[in-house]
Design an enzyme around this catalytic site. Sequence first.
Site, PDB file in Angstrom:
ATOM      1  N   THR A  44       0.825  -1.208   0.000  1.00 49.75           N
ATOM      2  CA  THR A  44       0.000   0.000   0.000  1.00 49.75           C
ATOM      3  C   THR A  44       0.861   1.261   0.000  1.00 49.75           C
ATOM      4  O   THR A  44       0.556   2.232  -0.709  1.00 49.75           O
ATOM      5  CB  THR A  44      -0.959  -0.005   1.201  1.00 49.75           C
ATOM      6  OG1 THR A  44      -1.715  -1.228   1.158  1.00 49.75           O
ATOM      7  CG2 THR A  44      -1.915   1.163   1.168  1.00 49.75           C
ATOM      8  N   CYS A  45       1.949   1.255   0.764  1.00 52.76           N
ATOM      9  CA  CYS A  45       2.841   2.425   0.810  1.00 52.76           C
ATOM     10  C   CYS A  45       3.510   2.656  -0.540  1.00 52.76           C
ATOM     11  O   CYS A  45       3.722   3.799  -0.955  1.00 52.76           O
ATOM     12  CB  CYS A  45       3.892   2.250   1.903  1.00 52.76           C
ATOM     13  SG  CYS A  45       3.178   2.200   3.568  1.00 52.76           S
ATOM     14  N   THR A  46       3.840   1.572  -1.234  1.00 56.16           N
ATOM     15  CA  THR A  46       4.456   1.690  -2.557  1.00 56.16           C
ATOM     16  C   THR A  46       3.464   2.268  -3.558  1.00 56.16           C
ATOM     17  O   THR A  46       3.813   3.163  -4.336  1.00 56.16           O
ATOM     18  CB  THR A  46       4.992   0.318  -3.022  1.00 56.16           C
ATOM     19  OG1 THR A  46       5.973  -0.126  -2.085  1.00 56.16           O
ATOM     20  CG2 THR A  46       5.606   0.406  -4.409  1.00 56.16           C
ATOM     21  N   ALA A  49       3.197   6.018  -2.819  1.00 50.64           N
ATOM     22  CA  ALA A  49       4.394   6.754  -3.255  1.00 50.64           C
ATOM     23  C   ALA A  49       4.440   6.857  -4.779  1.00 50.64           C
ATOM     24  O   ALA A  49       4.779   7.913  -5.324  1.00 50.64           O
ATOM     25  CB  ALA A  49       5.651   6.076  -2.720  1.00 50.64           C
TER      26      ALA A  49
END
Length: 149
Positions: A44-46, A49
């Site tokens: 999810t963070c990727t 970003a």
Amino acid sequence: MALKAGDKAPDFEVSDQNGKTVKLSDFKGKKIVLYFYPQDNTPTCTVEACNLRDNYATLKAKGYEVLGVSPDSAKKHTNFIKKFSLPFTLLADTDNKIIESYGLWAEKTTFGRTYMGVLRTTFIIDEKGVIERVIDDVKSKEHAEQILG
């Protein structure tokens, strides 16, 4: 205490991915997207970003500086930036000082497991250091659109 629109954004001093000291006050006169996320290289963070990366030119054209904050080390941030060609600065809040000052270190539950972690949240900060908007329902695939309104 939760920060809200109209509050003064807490200043901070922390290292970026290159070990350079960064302070919020360094950006006086600029609009800031200060986005908090749990961890580099997680799905999810990727996605979040990369969505900001793909819309970075538009964000810059609208006058925004983008700063990402997580508890990861500068080295981990450097690898994340290289792997995904991220054009913005990531701040290494390894002692959670910024995360805590923004009220984002909290108890979370995932798959029935309870733990302390970062609440994925973005603060839009105006040129005077005042919070314009708080996005606490971040949609990783559409985050730039949320920021741009």
